[in-house]
Design a protein around this motif. Structure first.
Motif, PDB file in Angstrom:
ATOM      1  N   VAL A 189       1.186  -1.161  -0.170  1.00 13.39           N
ATOM      2  CA  VAL A 189       0.120   0.499  -0.156  1.00 13.39           C
ATOM      3  C   VAL A 189       0.629   0.728  -0.003  1.00 13.39           C
ATOM      4  CG1 VAL A 189      -2.187   0.840   0.823  1.00 13.39           C
ATOM      5  CG2 VAL A 189      -1.114  -1.075   2.241  1.00 13.39           C
ATOM      6  N   ASP A 190       0.538   1.931  -1.314  1.00 10.37           N
ATOM      7  CA  ASP A 190       1.169   3.972  -1.334  1.00 10.37           C
ATOM      8  C   ASP A 190       1.218   4.216  -0.033  1.00 10.37           C
ATOM      9  OD1 ASP A 190       2.473   2.183  -2.848  1.00 10.37           O
ATOM     10  OD2 ASP A 190       2.209   2.825  -4.450  1.00 10.37           O
ATOM     11  N   MET A 191       1.660   5.087  -0.132  1.00 14.21           N
ATOM     12  CA  MET A 191       1.497   6.816   1.293  1.00 14.21           C
ATOM     13  C   MET A 191       0.797   7.491   0.319  1.00 14.21           C
ATOM     14  SD  MET A 191       4.514   7.631   3.705  1.00 14.21           S
ATOM     15  CE  MET A 191       6.024   7.631   2.573  1.00 14.21           C
ATOM     16  N   LYS A 192       0.385   8.337   0.913  1.00 12.51           N
ATOM     17  CA  LYS A 192      -0.891   9.028   0.214  1.00 12.51           C
ATOM     18  C   LYS A 192      -0.652  10.299   0.743  1.00 12.51           C
ATOM     19  CE  LYS A 192      -4.638   6.623  -0.763  1.00 12.51           C
ATOM     20  NZ  LYS A 192      -6.097   6.562  -0.809  1.00 12.51           N
ATOM     21  N   LEU A 193       0.832  11.435   0.239  1.00  7.15           N
ATOM     22  CA  LEU A 193       0.987  12.456   1.351  1.00  7.15           C
ATOM     23  C   LEU A 193       0.899  13.451   0.600  1.00  7.15           C
ATOM     24  CD1 LEU A 193       2.993  10.932   4.030  1.00  7.15           C
ATOM     25  CD2 LEU A 193       0.647  11.724   4.074  1.00  7.15           C
ATOM     26  N   PRO A 194      -0.235  14.099  -0.778  1.00  3.01           N
ATOM     27  CA  PRO A 194       0.287  15.057  -1.524  1.00  3.01           C
ATOM     28  C   PRO A 194       0.571  15.934  -0.856  1.00  3.01           C
ATOM     29  CG  PRO A 194      -2.094  13.796  -1.669  1.00  3.01           C
ATOM     30  CD  PRO A 194      -1.350  13.547  -0.967  1.00  3.01           C
ATOM     31  N   GLY A 195      -0.060  16.471   0.279  1.00  2.00           N
ATOM     32  CA  GLY A 195       0.491  17.747   0.870  1.00  2.00           C
ATOM     33  C   GLY A 195       1.711  18.210   1.225  1.00  2.00           C
ATOM     34  N   TYR A 196       2.213  16.456   1.960  1.00  2.00           N
ATOM     35  CA  TYR A 196       3.252  17.385   2.347  1.00  2.00           C
ATOM     36  C   TYR A 196       4.695  17.197   1.816  1.00  2.00           C
ATOM     37  CZ  TYR A 196       6.232  15.693   6.368  1.00  2.00           C
ATOM     38  OH  TYR A 196       7.460  15.612   7.548  1.00  2.00           O
ATOM     39  N   ARG A 197       5.298  18.656   1.729  1.00  5.09           N
ATOM     40  CA  ARG A 197       6.598  18.714   1.151  1.00  5.09           C
ATOM     41  C   ARG A 197       7.699  19.540   1.566  1.00  5.09           C
ATOM     42  NH1 ARG A 197       2.112  19.794  -2.333  1.00  5.09           N
ATOM     43  NH2 ARG A 197       2.810  18.840  -4.425  1.00  5.09           N
TER      44      ARG A 197
END
Ligand SMILES: Cc1ncc(C[n+]2csc(CCOP(=O)(O)OP(=O)(O)O)c2C)c(N)n1
Ligand SMILES: [Mg+2]
Length: 576
Positions: A189-197
């Protein structure tokens, strides 16, 4: 750097059916966890059942606060993520002080808490507390897992968030029905952190501006915080300071990032920093802050802070730039990377006049105390600990005068050597922190330099140290007072010592009753012998040093004053 969508393909395999509890354990192991701290309870029983024969060293504290401090100190001492588990309601609530401590000092901790069954949430169910609500402001991120299918992803994300960027604690709340639910999983299962830069690189133009300012500066000071240690950037920092030829001062959490034995070290700055560090900051023309956050114990009165200086601020957290003090040249990114870049661009500057001035301050106002006193001076105990361990020991502390004397009189020479609650200032941190640090560094000597009242708060964890057979040492600088509070009452409240002393137990007897060794020292001539005996002890060992009761920490910048407005300089000068 862009947001990461890390694949767990390496753990992907054949799909199988697993319970949530099993997924938790498997994902922790996949994340490299081999040590955990935690306490059981009703809703975490399915998880604890899966931990029964898991290849994880599990340490049970006597109170969840202790467990959280242990995980935090384990992280600080090892550079890994510390993991703590607690049950719902009272267990989770007991983590609050530990999480806030880790948050204030940017320590990577993952806390797993049990929660009541999803359908009971909001019903005032037995042992229900709104854990995510309570811990939101004291975690970098927290969430409640509602579906077993999300569990592995959320755990991976939590480790990633806790340990990257500006590190911090993350809490995952797991209702018991999610822990017992089953799900088909192949582990991928992949991480989904589009807003974490996270910006690691640092802007090339900003770096070059910083280098130019450094090369031009006649009176620079390098001001180093704990961020350099958490970024594992100590080697780069040393090389940078050497190449550019800079005097270096450190915050409490930054101590050890630069070798305190070097002549360029100005030691700690701030409220109880050295006179020579504080004067240098006030008179410098360039202040280079790295991994530091201009906290009020460092700056004193903000308006009067480093009045003649241009300020460079290197930090991974953009929100800390110009938060407390206006910065001229911000460089956002990873200290390790940015310092490596700066090394290439800076030139050696002789700065003869500046170093001469610093040497004069050092000569005039060295840290000191009455070495001829017939009583046991707490500073003498710390110096003797440093001497007998050849500056090598890992030191944890309580909070108060003991913490400041540890910072002032132990010479820290490497990163991750001082483990202390800086931002929150949590009394009771020292003993559980020593346990966490000793587990992380089993071959090191670990000494908790503690205050009597700080020790009182979590001394129950001595049982944990005994059970785990840890050779930790506890040196109580026992002044019978909440010494730092008494010092403020002496100086600012006409010596009205309101509620700042308690009667203490005989700590050596308490230690023996708990299965540890205990030594009481009430004569100055016994101090060195007792430390030698303590260092030879295999069991946890508590040494109760009955120190001078009304000793003060000098120098001191009274709250609201500028760094150069220090009290106690006359005393230091007379002792020099
Ligand atoms: C949990 C907690 N409660 C209260 C305080 C406020 N406080 C700061 S220092 C101090 C006294 C500490 O006494 P002791 O541990 O004996 O250390 P000493 O200053 O005597 O070395 C107090 C009460 C705190 N920092 N943490
Ligand atoms: Mg005390």
């Amino acid at each position: 750097m862009s947001s990461k969508s890390c694949s767990s393909a390496d753990s992907a395999g054949k799909s199988s059916i697993k319970t949530g509890a099993q997924i938790i354990v498997d994902t922790l192991i996949e994340q490299g966890v081999d040590t955990m701290f935690g306490y059981t309870g009703g809703v975490v029983l399915p998880l604890f059942d899966r931990l029964y024969d898991a290849p994880i060293n599990f340490i049970i504290p006597r109170h969840e606060q202790g467990g959280c401090h242990m995980a935090d100190a384990y992280a600080r001492a090892s550079g890994k993520v510390g993991v703590v588990v607690a049950t719902s309601g009272p267990g989770a609530c007991n983590l609050v002080t530990g999480l806030a401590t880790a948050m204030m000092d940017s320590v990577p901790v993952v806390a797993l808490t049990g929660q009541v069954r999803t359908e009971l949430i909001g019903n005032d169910a037995f042992q229900e507390a709104d854990t995510t609500g309570i811990t939101r402001p004291i975690t970098k991120y927290n969430c409640i897992v509602k579906d077993v299918k999300d569990l592995a992803r959320i755990i991976r994300e939590s480790f990633y968030i806790a340990s990257t960027g500006r590190p911090g604690p993350v809490l995952i709340d797991i209702p018991v029905d999610v822990a017992v639910a089953e799900c088909k999983t192949d582990g991928s299962v992949d991480m989904k952190l589009p807003g974490y830069r996270i910006q690691t690189g640092g802007h090339a133009r900003q770096i070059s501006m910083a280098a130019k300012a450094i090369n031009k500066s006649e009176r620079p000071v390098l001001y180093v915080g704990g961020g350099v240690i958490s970024a594992n950037a100590s080697d780069e920092l040393r090389a940078f300071a050497e190449k550019a030829h800079l005097p270096v001062t450190m915050t409490l959490l930054g101590l050890g990032s630069y070798d305190g034995r070097k002549p360029e070290s100005l030691d700690m700055l701030g409220m109880h920093g050295t006179a020579y560090a504080n004067y240098a900051v006030q008179e410098c023309d360039l202040l280079i802050a790295v991994g530091a956050r201009f906290d009020d114990r460092v700056t004193g009165k903000i308006k009067g802070f480093a009045p003649n200086a241009k300020i460079i601020h290197i930090d991974i957290d953009p929100s800390s730039i110009s938060k407390n003090v206006n910065v001229d040249i911000p460089v956002v990114g990873d200290a390790k990377f940015i310092l490596a870049e700066l090394i290439k661009q800076v030139q050696y500057g002789e700065r003869k006049e500046w170093f001469k001035k610093i040497a004069e301050w050092k000569k005039k106002f060295p840290l000191g105390y009455d070495r001829d006193s017939s009583t046991i001076k707490p500073q003498y105990v710390v110096e003797e600990l440093c001497r007998q361990t050849n500056s090598e020991a890992i030191i944890t502390t309580g909070v108060g005068q003991n913490q400041m004397w540890a910072a002032q009189f132990f010479r820290f020479i490497r990163p991750r050597q001082l483990i202390s609650s800086g931002g929150l200032g949590t009394m009771g941190y020292g003993l559980p922190a020593a346990i966490g640090a000793q587990i992380a560094q089993p071959d090191s000597i670990v000494i908790d330099i503690d205050g009597d009242h700080s020790f009182n708060m979590t001394m129950t964890e001595l049982s944990t140290a005994v059970q785990c057979k840890l050779p930790i040492k506890v040196c109580i600088l026992n002044n019978g007072y909440m010494g730092m509070v008494r010092q403020w009452q002496e100086l600012f409240f006409n010596k009205r010592y309101s509620k700042s002393y308690l009667s203490n137990p005989e700590y050596a007897t308490v230690a023996c009753a708990m299965g540890a060794a205990g030594i009481t020292v009430d004569k100055k001539s016994d101090v060195a012998k007792a430390i030698k005996a303590m260092l030879g002890e295999k069991k946890p060992c508590v040494v109760d040093f009955k120190v001078e009761r009304e000793e003060n920490v000098w120098p001191m910048v009274p709250a609201g004053k500028s760094l150069n407005e220090m009290d106690g300089l006359d005393i230091l000068e007379s002792l020099a």
